[in-house]
Enzyme design. Structure first.
Site, mmCIF file in Angstrom:
data_model
loop_
_atom_site.group_PDB
_atom_site.id
_atom_site.type_symbol
_atom_site.label_atom_id
_atom_site.label_comp_id
_atom_site.label_asym_id
_atom_site.label_seq_id
_atom_site.Cartn_x
_atom_site.Cartn_y
_atom_site.Cartn_z
ATOM 1 N N ARG A 26 58.068 -66.724 6.659
ATOM 2 C CA ARG A 26 58.782 -65.497 7.043
ATOM 3 C C ARG A 26 59.473 -65.742 8.378
ATOM 4 N NH1 ARG A 26 59.249 -61.185 3.703
ATOM 5 N NH2 ARG A 26 57.005 -60.987 3.511
ATOM 6 N N ARG B 123 55.379 -38.094 -1.390
ATOM 7 C CA ARG B 123 55.963 -37.830 -0.059
ATOM 8 C C ARG B 123 57.485 -37.791 -0.051
ATOM 9 N NH1 ARG B 123 55.106 -43.608 3.022
ATOM 10 N NH2 ARG B 123 54.884 -44.728 1.075
ATOM 11 N N ARG C 261 54.796 -60.303 -14.686
ATOM 12 C CA ARG C 261 55.640 -61.504 -14.844
ATOM 13 C C ARG C 261 54.996 -62.624 -15.650
ATOM 14 N NH1 ARG C 261 57.312 -61.778 -8.615
ATOM 15 N NH2 ARG C 261 58.827 -60.076 -8.618
ATOM 16 N N CYS D 104 62.315 -62.787 -5.589
ATOM 17 C CA CYS D 104 63.621 -63.014 -4.948
ATOM 18 C C CYS D 104 63.872 -64.495 -4.615
ATOM 19 C CB CYS D 104 63.739 -62.186 -3.676
ATOM 20 S SG CYS D 104 62.207 -61.997 -2.753
ATOM 21 N N GLY E 29 62.171 -58.269 2.541
ATOM 22 C CA GLY E 29 61.371 -58.443 1.322
ATOM 23 C C GLY E 29 60.133 -57.570 1.332
ATOM 24 N N HIS F 269 67.506 -64.460 2.331
ATOM 25 C CA HIS F 269 66.582 -65.596 2.380
ATOM 26 C C HIS F 269 67.372 -66.912 2.403
ATOM 27 C CE1 HIS F 269 63.532 -62.774 1.534
ATOM 28 N NE2 HIS F 269 63.209 -63.080 0.290
HETATM 29 O O1 25A Z 1 56.977 -48.753 0.664
HETATM 30 P P1 25A Z 1 56.277 -48.469 -0.601
HETATM 31 O O2 25A Z 1 55.099 -47.550 -0.416
HETATM 32 O O3 25A Z 1 55.910 -49.681 -1.387
HETATM 33 O O4 25A Z 1 57.293 -47.648 -1.492
HETATM 34 C C1 25A Z 1 58.400 -48.205 -2.184
HETATM 35 C C2 25A Z 1 58.999 -47.239 -3.164
HETATM 36 O O5 25A Z 1 58.031 -46.900 -4.160
HETATM 37 C C3 25A Z 1 57.729 -45.534 -4.093
HETATM 38 C C4 25A Z 1 58.103 -45.155 -2.695
HETATM 39 O O6 25A Z 1 58.280 -43.805 -2.537
HETATM 40 C C5 25A Z 1 59.357 -45.914 -2.538
HETATM 41 O O7 25A Z 1 60.390 -45.311 -3.250
HETATM 42 N N1 25A Z 1 56.332 -45.301 -4.345
HETATM 43 C C6 25A Z 1 55.270 -45.695 -3.609
HETATM 44 N N2 25A Z 1 54.135 -45.238 -4.132
HETATM 45 C C7 25A Z 1 54.481 -44.550 -5.259
HETATM 46 C C8 25A Z 1 53.761 -43.824 -6.254
HETATM 47 N N3 25A Z 1 52.438 -43.698 -6.223
HETATM 48 C C9 25A Z 1 55.875 -44.613 -5.387
HETATM 49 N N4 25A Z 1 56.521 -44.025 -6.416
HETATM 50 C C10 25A Z 1 55.769 -43.369 -7.310
HETATM 51 N N5 25A Z 1 54.445 -43.261 -7.252
HETATM 52 P P2 25A Z 1 57.748 -43.164 -1.191
HETATM 53 O O8 25A Z 1 58.085 -41.782 -1.346
HETATM 54 O O9 25A Z 1 56.345 -43.549 -0.977
HETATM 55 O O10 25A Z 1 58.549 -43.868 -0.049
HETATM 56 C C11 25A Z 1 59.371 -43.106 0.791
HETATM 57 C C12 25A Z 1 60.221 -43.973 1.676
HETATM 58 O O11 25A Z 1 59.417 -44.376 2.726
HETATM 59 C C13 25A Z 1 59.747 -45.731 3.054
HETATM 60 N N6 25A Z 1 58.681 -46.140 3.850
HETATM 61 C C14 25A Z 1 57.426 -46.364 3.508
HETATM 62 N N7 25A Z 1 56.700 -46.649 4.595
HETATM 63 C C15 25A Z 1 57.551 -46.565 5.660
HETATM 64 C C16 25A Z 1 58.818 -46.254 5.185
HETATM 65 N N8 25A Z 1 59.874 -46.119 5.965
HETATM 66 C C17 25A Z 1 59.713 -46.289 7.286
HETATM 67 N N9 25A Z 1 58.520 -46.598 7.838
HETATM 68 C C18 25A Z 1 57.425 -46.727 7.054
HETATM 69 N N10 25A Z 1 56.239 -47.031 7.591
HETATM 70 C C19 25A Z 1 59.972 -46.410 1.749
HETATM 71 O O12 25A Z 1 60.850 -47.521 1.770
HETATM 72 C C20 25A Z 1 60.690 -45.273 1.033
HETATM 73 O O13 25A Z 1 62.054 -45.331 1.330
HETATM 74 P P3 25A Z 1 60.434 -49.084 1.568
HETATM 75 O O14 25A Z 1 61.723 -49.787 1.736
HETATM 76 O O15 25A Z 1 59.326 -49.433 2.526
HETATM 77 O O16 25A Z 1 59.919 -49.504 0.134
HETATM 78 C C21 25A Z 1 60.212 -50.832 -0.214
HETATM 79 C C22 25A Z 1 59.162 -51.395 -1.178
HETATM 80 O O17 25A Z 1 59.865 -51.985 -2.246
HETATM 81 C C23 25A Z 1 59.204 -53.127 -2.661
HETATM 82 N N11 25A Z 1 60.087 -54.318 -2.496
HETATM 83 C C24 25A Z 1 60.925 -54.625 -1.487
HETATM 84 N N12 25A Z 1 61.589 -55.741 -1.747
HETATM 85 C C25 25A Z 1 61.180 -56.155 -2.943
HETATM 86 C C26 25A Z 1 60.226 -55.274 -3.418
HETATM 87 N N13 25A Z 1 59.635 -55.410 -4.589
HETATM 88 C C27 25A Z 1 59.968 -56.501 -5.323
HETATM 89 N N14 25A Z 1 60.900 -57.399 -4.941
HETATM 90 C C28 25A Z 1 61.522 -57.258 -3.747
HETATM 91 N N15 25A Z 1 62.439 -58.178 -3.383
HETATM 92 C C29 25A Z 1 57.989 -53.295 -1.846
HETATM 93 O O18 25A Z 1 56.889 -52.767 -2.551
HETATM 94 C C30 25A Z 1 58.288 -52.508 -0.623
HETATM 95 O O19 25A Z 1 57.124 -52.051 -0.024
HETATM 96 O O1 L14 Z 2 56.990 -60.856 -5.853
HETATM 97 O O2 L14 Z 2 57.187 -59.794 0.985
HETATM 98 O O3 L14 Z 2 58.895 -59.868 -5.968
HETATM 99 O O4 L14 Z 2 59.141 -60.749 0.922
HETATM 100 C C1 L14 Z 2 59.164 -59.960 -3.235
HETATM 101 C C2 L14 Z 2 59.173 -59.698 -1.770
HETATM 102 C C3 L14 Z 2 56.702 -60.316 -3.151
HETATM 103 C C4 L14 Z 2 56.738 -60.067 -1.667
HETATM 104 C C5 L14 Z 2 57.905 -60.218 -5.322
HETATM 105 C C6 L14 Z 2 58.137 -60.281 0.377
HETATM 106 C C7 L14 Z 2 57.870 -59.805 -3.861
HETATM 107 C C8 L14 Z 2 58.073 -60.386 -1.101
#
Ligand code: 25A
Ligand code: L14
Length: 349
Positions: free
Chosen positions: A246, A40, A100, A129, A160, A253
Site C-alpha cells: 500500500r 445509515r 470468486r 482490482c 481500494g 494502482h
Molecule cells: O464502507 P463500507 O461500510 O464497506 O460501505 C460500502 C458501501 O456498502 C454499503 C455502504 O453504505 C456503502 O454504500 N453497506 C455497508 N454495509 C451495508 C449493509 N449492511 C451496506 N449496504 C447494505 N447493507 P453505508 O450507508 O454504510 O455507507 C455510507 C457512506 O459512508 C462511507 N463511509 C463509511 N465509513 C466512512 C465513510 N465515509 C467517511 N468516513 C468514514 N469513516 C461509505 O463509503 C459510504 O459512502 P466507502 O467509500 O467507505 O465504501 C467503500 C467500500 O467499498 C468497497 N470497495 C472499495 N474499493 C473496492 C471495494 N470493493 C471491491 N473492490 C474494490 N476495488 C469496500 O468494502 C469499501 O469499504
Molecule cells: O478483493 O484494500 O476486490 O485495496 C479490493 C480492494 C480487496 C481489498 C478486492 C484494498 C478488494 C482492496
C-alpha cells in the site's frame, strides 16, 4: 422487453458512486434504478441521469422484480443478499471477493474471458482490482507468445479500502506536515489491529496474513490470475507470485510486472505493438521523453496504461513492464458494468 430493472448495492461507497456513473454511460437500457446501502445512508438522495433517487436500506424484498444487481458493499453484505436476489430471479455482478473462488461462479474480465459468462448460475464475480489491470496487460502476450511465469510487485492506492481510507490519508498527510501525531484507524486492515499511518509511509500488507506468510491480497492475485487465464485457480501451467504494497496515493494502482514467455523471445517492439493494439490498453512508453504511466494521470480514465517495457538482458525470454490503472474504474466499477453489458449482449440476463 429489453429494458432492465437494475439495483446497485453499496451505492453510496467509493465504488458505488462510480457504478452509478458507469451505468449512466453504458449501453444498458435502464427501466427502473434502485440504489441500496446500509441503514445509515437510507433516505439520502443521489442522481441517476437527471433523476433524483432516494437511497433505500438493503433488504431481501428490495430485490423483487430486479433483473440485474451490481454489488460493492463488502463481502459479508454480498453473502447475505446476493443469494436472496438470485432466488428472486436477478443476475448479480459482485465486486467483492465473496464468491470468486466458487466453481460455478465465472470470474470475468470481458476483454479476456467473456465466454465463461455462459456458465453462470446467477452470480458473476468481478476480479480484484490488482488482478484485472495485470491480466488485461498480460493476456495479449500470453495469447501470442505463451507465459511461463509472472512475478509482480504492486503499489496500491488508498482508495481500494474505501472513502474512509482516502479521508484518513489526507488527514494524516496534513498532520505529518504540521508535525502532529498521525491518526491510524484504517490501515493495513480496517477490522483488525494494529493500525499504522499510510501518509509518507509504505505498508507491505494488504488484507490479512495467510499461514504461509503471504497476505490474502497476494493470494487473490495468484489464484484469480490462474482462474481467469487457465480456468483453474490451482493450475501449475503459469507460475505466479506477488508482493502487494500500500502506497500513499489516492487513486490508481501501479504494478511492476516481471514475466517469462513460453516458446518465443519477442522483441520489445513486438510487445509494444501487441499492447498498443490491445483492447482497453494504452501504451505510454518513451524513455527518451520520460514518458511512462503514472497514477495521477490514470485516475478518472477507463484505460489501463503500460510502459517501461524492457528485456531482462541476463535472462532471455524474460521482460519487465509497468502497469497503471484507476482501481475504482477498470479495477472495480467499470469492469462490473462491462460484465453487465456483455450479459445483456449475450442474452444471459
Ligand atoms: O464502507 P463500507 O461500510 O464497506 O460501505 C460500502 C458501501 O456498502 C454499503 C455502504 O453504505 C456503502 O454504500 N453497506 C455497508 N454495509 C451495508 C449493509 N449492511 C451496506 N449496504 C447494505 N447493507 P453505508 O450507508 O454504510 O455507507 C455510507 C457512506 O459512508 C462511507 N463511509 C463509511 N465509513 C466512512 C465513510 N465515509 C467517511 N468516513 C468514514 N469513516 C461509505 O463509503 C459510504 O459512502 P466507502 O467509500 O467507505 O465504501 C467503500 C467500500 O467499498 C468497497 N470497495 C472499495 N474499493 C473496492 C471495494 N470493493 C471491491 N473492490 C474494490 N476495488 C469496500 O468494502 C469499501 O469499504
Ligand atoms: O478483493 O484494500 O476486490 O485495496 C479490493 C480492494 C480487496 C481489498 C478486492 C484494498 C478488494 C482492496
Amino acid at each position: 422487453m429489453n429494458k432492465k430493472n437494475v439495483a446497485i448495492l453499496g451505492a453510496t461507497g467509493a465504488v458505488g458512486s462510480r457504478l452509478i456513473k458507469c451505468l449512466e454511460q453504458s449501453n444498458i437500457e435502464v427501466n427502473e434504478i434502485k440504489l441500496l446501502a446500509s441503514k445509515r445512508s437510507a433516505g439520502t438522495t443521489l442522481k441517476f441521469n437527471d433523476q433524483d433517487v432516494v437511497v433505500k436500506e438493503a433488504t431481501p424484498e428490495e430485490f423483487d422484480g430486479i433483473d440485474l444487481v451490481l454489488a460493492s458493499a463488502g463481502g459479508s453484505v454480498s453473502k447475505k443478499f446476493l443469494p436472496e436476489a438470485v432466488k428472486r430471479g436477478a443476475v448479480c455482478v459482485d465486486n467483492t471477493s465473496a464468491f470468486r473462488m466458487e466453481e460455478d461462479v465465472p470470474l470475468v474480465i470481458p476483454e479476456v474471458n467473456p465466454d465463461s459468462l455462459k456458465d453462470h448460475h446467477g452470480i458473476i464475480a468481478n476480479p480484484n482490482c490488482s488482478t484485472i489491470q495485470m491480466v488485461l496487460a498480460l493476456n495479449p502476450i500470453k495469447e501470442k507468445y505463451g507465459l511461463k511465469q509472472v512475478i509482480v510487485s504492486t503499489y496500491q492506492a488508498a482508495s481500494g479500502a474505501g472513502q474512509s481510507a482516502i479521508n484518513e490519508l489526507k488527514k494524516d498527510s496534513q498532520q505529518y506536515i504540521n508535525g502532529e501525531k498521525m491518526d491510524a484507524n484504517i490501515f493495513p486492515v480496517k477490522s483488525d489491529k494494529p493500525h499504522y499511518p499510510l501518509a509518507f509511509n509504505l505498508l507491505p500488507q494488504i488484507d490479512v496474513f495467510e499461514e504461509d506468510g503471504y497476505t490474502h491480497e497476494e493470494w487473490k492475485m495468484i489464484h484469480e490470475t490462474k482462474k481467469i487465464l487457465l480456468n483453474d485457480m490451482n493450475s501449475k501451467d503459469i507460475k505466479v507470485t506477488a508482493t502487494c504494497v500500500r502506497v500513499p496515493v489516492e487513486i490508481g494502482h501501479g504494478e511492476a510486472v516481471y514475466f517469462e514467455t513460453d516458446n518465443q523471445e519477442p522483441e520489445i517492439s513486438d510487445l509494444k505493438n501487441l499492447i498498443s493494439q490491445g483492447s482497453g490498453l494504452v501504451l505510454e512508453d518513451d524513455p527518451k521523453k520520460c514518458i511512462y504511466p503514472q497514477p495521477i494521470n490514470a485516475a478518472g480514465k477507463n484505460d489501463t496504461f503500460v510502459g517501461r517495457l524492457r528485456k531482462d538482458e541476463e535472462n532471455p525470454g524474460n521482460y519487465h513492464m509497468w502497469v497503471v490503472s484507476d482501481n475504482l474504474l477498470k479495477g472495480a466499477a467499470l469492469n462490473t458494468v462491462q460484465i453487465a453489458e456483455k450479459l445483456v449482449e449475450m442474452k444471459l440476463v
